[in-house]
Design an enzyme around this catalytic site. Structure first.
Site, PDB file in Angstrom:
ATOM      1  N   HIS A 137      82.170  64.382  37.941  1.00  0.00           N
ATOM      2  CA  HIS A 137      81.459  63.130  37.674  1.00  0.00           C
ATOM      3  C   HIS A 137      81.767  62.552  36.302  1.00  0.00           C
ATOM      4  O   HIS A 137      81.348  61.441  35.997  1.00  0.00           O
ATOM      5  CB  HIS A 137      79.950  63.286  37.909  1.00  0.00           C
ATOM      6  CG  HIS A 137      79.228  64.206  36.979  1.00  0.00           C
ATOM      7  ND1 HIS A 137      78.964  65.518  37.292  1.00  0.00           N
ATOM      8  CD2 HIS A 137      78.696  63.993  35.760  1.00  0.00           C
ATOM      9  CE1 HIS A 137      78.285  66.073  36.305  1.00  0.00           C
ATOM     10  NE2 HIS A 137      78.108  65.163  35.354  1.00  0.00           N
ATOM     11  N   SER A 157      77.850  67.998  30.627  1.00  0.00           N
ATOM     12  CA  SER A 157      78.622  68.102  31.866  1.00  0.00           C
ATOM     13  C   SER A 157      80.094  68.254  31.525  1.00  0.00           C
ATOM     14  O   SER A 157      80.627  67.517  30.701  1.00  0.00           O
ATOM     15  CB  SER A 157      78.436  66.858  32.735  1.00  0.00           C
ATOM     16  OG  SER A 157      77.148  66.820  33.269  1.00  0.00           O
TER      17      SER A 157
END
Length: 194
Positions: A21, A143
């Site tokens: 992502h 992330s």
């Protein structure tokens, strides 16, 4: 559709592993990131190794077509070889249980001062076929961080990345995409492609 920060880690002189992502928004209606810039070792306003832009973004169809959390990983091919100066982190895969392995997660959490690197340590609490779960505290911006087996016993003769951090869960185990044989092969293929 906006600016955001992720973490990534060099797996070669010019290739960065990260969460899917961070390079693509996921699913068939998703879009690829643009204007990607990598700052190795950034510390606030200091960028001791400068920065590099991307020349290619990579992920797998399980993420880019389906948006499945089980396939949320990718890589950035850089337009520079900064890793020849900084070095890079090893990685390894195993089908054995990861439960209780000591780990460290180091990245750039958005709840701390801008562009500062922070880390946390703990142990793997659940080992699944495609996920590694842990109670190490993380925040948005981390992330793509490496989940590092931190006992020096990995096959790369030192500390190695065993998963790519992707999700925080309130009151539960955070998780990363486990580096399986297939994930490792994809990372190697992206690394080998000029």
């Amino acid at each position: 559709s906006g600016s955001y920060t992720c973490t990534g880690w060099l797996i070669s002189a010019d290739t960065v592993a990260t969460a899917g992502h961070c390079v693509h928004s996921g699913g068939s209606g998703g879009v690829w990131s643009t204007n990607v810039r990598f700052y190795p070792g950034r510390n606030g306003a200091s960028s001791p190794f400068g920065s590099c832009t991307s020349k290619r973004l990579n992920s797998v169809s399980g993420w880019t077509n389906s948006g499945s959390e089980l396939y949320d990983y990718g890589a950035v091919k850089l337009n520079c070889t900064v890793g020849t100066t900084t070095g890079w982190l090893g990685r390894w895969w195993t089908t054995a249980s990861q439960v209780n392995l000591p780990i460290v997660i180091v990245g750039y959490p958005g709840d701390k001062p801008s562009s500062t690197q922070w880390g946390g340590a703990g142990r793997v609490s659940a080992s699944e076929t495609r996920k590694t779960r842990y109670a190490v505290d993380t925040a948005g911006g981390q992330s793509g961080a490496p989940v590092i087996q931190a006992d020096g016993s990995g096959v790369c003769q030192g500390d190695c990345g065993i998963a790519i951090h992707a999700y925080g869960v309130s009151g539960g185990n955070n998780s990363g995409t486990r580096i399986t044989q297939t994930v490792n092969a994809n990372l190697q293929s992206w690394l080998d492609t000029p």
